[in-house]
Motif scaffolding. Structure first.
Motif, PDB file in Angstrom:
ATOM      1  N   VAL A  24      30.431  55.825  73.128  1.00 39.03           N
ATOM      2  CA  VAL A  24      29.128  56.139  73.711  1.00 39.03           C
ATOM      3  C   VAL A  24      28.191  54.964  73.463  1.00 39.03           C
ATOM      4  CG1 VAL A  24      27.322  57.883  73.934  1.00 39.03           C
ATOM      5  CG2 VAL A  24      29.579  58.540  73.051  1.00 39.03           C
ATOM      6  N   CYS A  26      24.257  53.175  74.225  1.00 42.91           N
ATOM      7  CA  CYS A  26      22.869  53.433  74.615  1.00 42.91           C
ATOM      8  C   CYS A  26      22.137  52.098  74.631  1.00 42.91           C
ATOM      9  CB  CYS A  26      22.218  54.411  73.638  1.00 42.91           C
ATOM     10  SG  CYS A  26      20.615  55.044  74.201  1.00 42.91           S
ATOM     11  N   ALA A  59      17.103  59.123  75.173  1.00 38.74           N
ATOM     12  CA  ALA A  59      18.520  58.790  75.336  1.00 38.74           C
ATOM     13  C   ALA A  59      19.227  58.591  73.997  1.00 38.74           C
ATOM     14  CB  ALA A  59      18.679  57.536  76.200  1.00 38.74           C
ATOM     15  N   VAL A  62      20.269  62.019  72.524  1.00 36.92           N
ATOM     16  CA  VAL A  62      21.428  62.576  73.223  1.00 36.92           C
ATOM     17  C   VAL A  62      22.686  61.823  72.811  1.00 36.92           C
ATOM     18  CG1 VAL A  62      22.468  63.043  75.472  1.00 36.92           C
ATOM     19  CG2 VAL A  62      20.002  63.328  75.170  1.00 36.92           C
ATOM     20  N   THR A  63      22.576  60.510  72.707  1.00 35.19           N
ATOM     21  CA  THR A  63      23.720  59.684  72.297  1.00 35.19           C
ATOM     22  C   THR A  63      24.229  60.080  70.920  1.00 35.19           C
ATOM     23  OG1 THR A  63      22.980  57.803  73.639  1.00 35.19           O
ATOM     24  CG2 THR A  63      24.436  57.311  71.783  1.00 35.19           C
ATOM     25  N   MET A 146      24.823  56.084  78.181  1.00 35.30           N
ATOM     26  CA  MET A 146      23.742  57.056  78.270  1.00 35.30           C
ATOM     27  C   MET A 146      22.410  56.370  78.545  1.00 35.30           C
ATOM     28  SD  MET A 146      25.044  60.026  78.073  1.00 35.30           S
ATOM     29  CE  MET A 146      23.390  60.705  78.253  1.00 35.30           C
ATOM     30  N   HIS A 147      21.717  56.906  79.554  1.00 39.33           N
ATOM     31  CA  HIS A 147      20.403  56.394  79.942  1.00 39.33           C
ATOM     32  C   HIS A 147      19.483  57.560  80.279  1.00 39.33           C
ATOM     33  CE1 HIS A 147      21.485  52.047  80.486  1.00 39.33           C
ATOM     34  NE2 HIS A 147      22.692  52.569  80.604  1.00 39.33           N
ATOM     35  N   SER A 148      18.211  57.250  80.437  1.00 42.07           N
ATOM     36  CA  SER A 148      17.272  58.242  80.958  1.00 42.07           C
ATOM     37  C   SER A 148      16.315  57.541  81.913  1.00 42.07           C
ATOM     38  CB  SER A 148      16.494  58.922  79.831  1.00 42.07           C
ATOM     39  OG  SER A 148      15.528  58.055  79.259  1.00 42.07           O
ATOM     40  N   ILE A 218      25.613  57.999  82.721  1.00 43.54           N
ATOM     41  CA  ILE A 218      24.821  59.213  82.901  1.00 43.54           C
ATOM     42  C   ILE A 218      23.345  58.892  82.714  1.00 43.54           C
ATOM     43  CG2 ILE A 218      24.314  61.513  81.982  1.00 43.54           C
ATOM     44  CD1 ILE A 218      27.213  61.781  81.193  1.00 43.54           C
ATOM     45  N   GLU A 219      22.536  59.360  83.640  1.00 41.50           N
ATOM     46  CA  GLU A 219      21.081  59.279  83.553  1.00 41.50           C
ATOM     47  C   GLU A 219      20.524  60.702  83.476  1.00 41.50           C
ATOM     48  OE1 GLU A 219      18.824  56.712  83.793  1.00 41.50           O
ATOM     49  OE2 GLU A 219      19.923  54.986  84.601  1.00 41.50           O
ATOM     50  N   GLN A 231      17.414  67.342  73.316  1.00 39.53           N
ATOM     51  CA  GLN A 231      18.495  66.347  73.238  1.00 39.53           C
ATOM     52  C   GLN A 231      19.791  66.998  72.764  1.00 39.53           C
ATOM     53  OE1 GLN A 231      16.599  63.539  70.614  1.00 39.53           O
ATOM     54  NE2 GLN A 231      14.936  63.211  72.068  1.00 39.53           N
ATOM     55  N   ALA A 235      23.333  67.519  74.942  1.00 43.19           N
ATOM     56  CA  ALA A 235      24.605  67.031  74.407  1.00 43.19           C
ATOM     57  C   ALA A 235      25.616  68.165  74.305  1.00 43.19           C
ATOM     58  CB  ALA A 235      24.377  66.383  73.041  1.00 43.19           C
TER      59      ALA A 235
END
Length: 251
Positions: A24, A26, A59, A62-63, A146-148, A218-219, A231, A235
């Motif tokens: 994963v 980020c 992000a 979540v990561t 992982m992004h937002s 993933i955004e 978050q 996840a």
């Protein structure tokens, strides 16, 4: 970097010895301005450094949770995208932004090639060397980026998607994941939204597409992952879907 910066490190690795084939990443985990850049200040107001222009809000949380649930290592950057963007190739003109979503970045106004190269060597390159090392730990590593994204850019329309999957040259995992997420009745799922899924030299291109590794980006809309509870919930929702989808592809 000088002696006063010895406590600073450009990235963090979580669970390096975890056995999962997932890795994963980020890229935009932090809004940190390292001490050796403007003495830790880009000249940007605090409220702007708390916005999406400086990092991917939510992000990192979540990561962290995903990496635990997937029993996978994670790597998170520790420098703001306004210092230098780790999700850009070294020759990308947006590598060091001077204006972003209406905000001027004063410390970047006069960045020349020498300063750009200094930031590459101090932050960008060490981060990517670490990703490459982690990705190579297994022959079948799967990159999960992982992004937002912000719900709305200034002067633009609101973005309706709760979550989006970005892809271009490699859709082996992205396409079935999009299909699976669209089975969730409460989700508005975007494909290559709110922007396209590939830039030459970006992180996925560099560590997955060019190396043939299975990957997905993933955004998540950042107003949905502002809190620790949000978050964690995202996840917990995504981890079994990712595991199930990867298994079904047989990749």
């Amino acid at each position: 970097m000088n002696d006063t910066d010895m406590t600073y490190h450009p990235y963090a690795i979580l669970g390096e010895d975890r056995p999962s084939r997932w890795l994963v990443t980020c890229d935009h985990a932090a809004n940190t301005v390292p001490p050796c850049v403007g003495s830790g200040d880009l000249g940007v107001a605090a409220e702007d450094m708390a916005r999406h222009i400086a990092y991917d809000v939510g992000a990192a949380g979540v990561t962290r949770h995903l990496s635990e649930l997937l029993d996978a290592p994670a790597i998170l950057s520790n420098f703001s995208r306004l210092v230098i963007d780790p999700n850009r190739g070294e020759d990308d003109p947006t590598l060091v932004m001077k204006l972003y979503d209406g905000t001027i970045i004063p410390a970047n106004r006069h960045v020349d090639r020498e300063e750009r190269d200094r930031r590459l060597n101090a932050f960008h390159r060490p981060y990517h060397r670490a990703i490459a090392r982690l990705a190579a730990r297994q022959s079948n590593s799967v990159i999960l980026a992982m992004h937002s994204y912000t719900p709305q850019l200034k002067g633009r329309e609101k973005r309706p998607w709760h979550i989006a999957i970005l892809h271009d040259r490699d859709s082996r995992l992205a396409s079935p994941l999009i299909a699976r997420l669209r089975e969730e009745p409460d989700l508005c799922v975007g494909e290559n939204e709110p922007y396209g899924g590939h830039l030459d030299g970006d992180s996925i291109d560099r560590h997955a597409v060019l190396t043939g590794r299975v990957n997905v980006l993933i955004e998540i809309r950042n107003d949905l992952i502002e809190t620790e509870d949000q978050q964690r919930c995202w996840a917990e929702r995504l981890a079994p879907i990712l595991t199930e989808t990867l298994a079904k592809t047989g990749l």
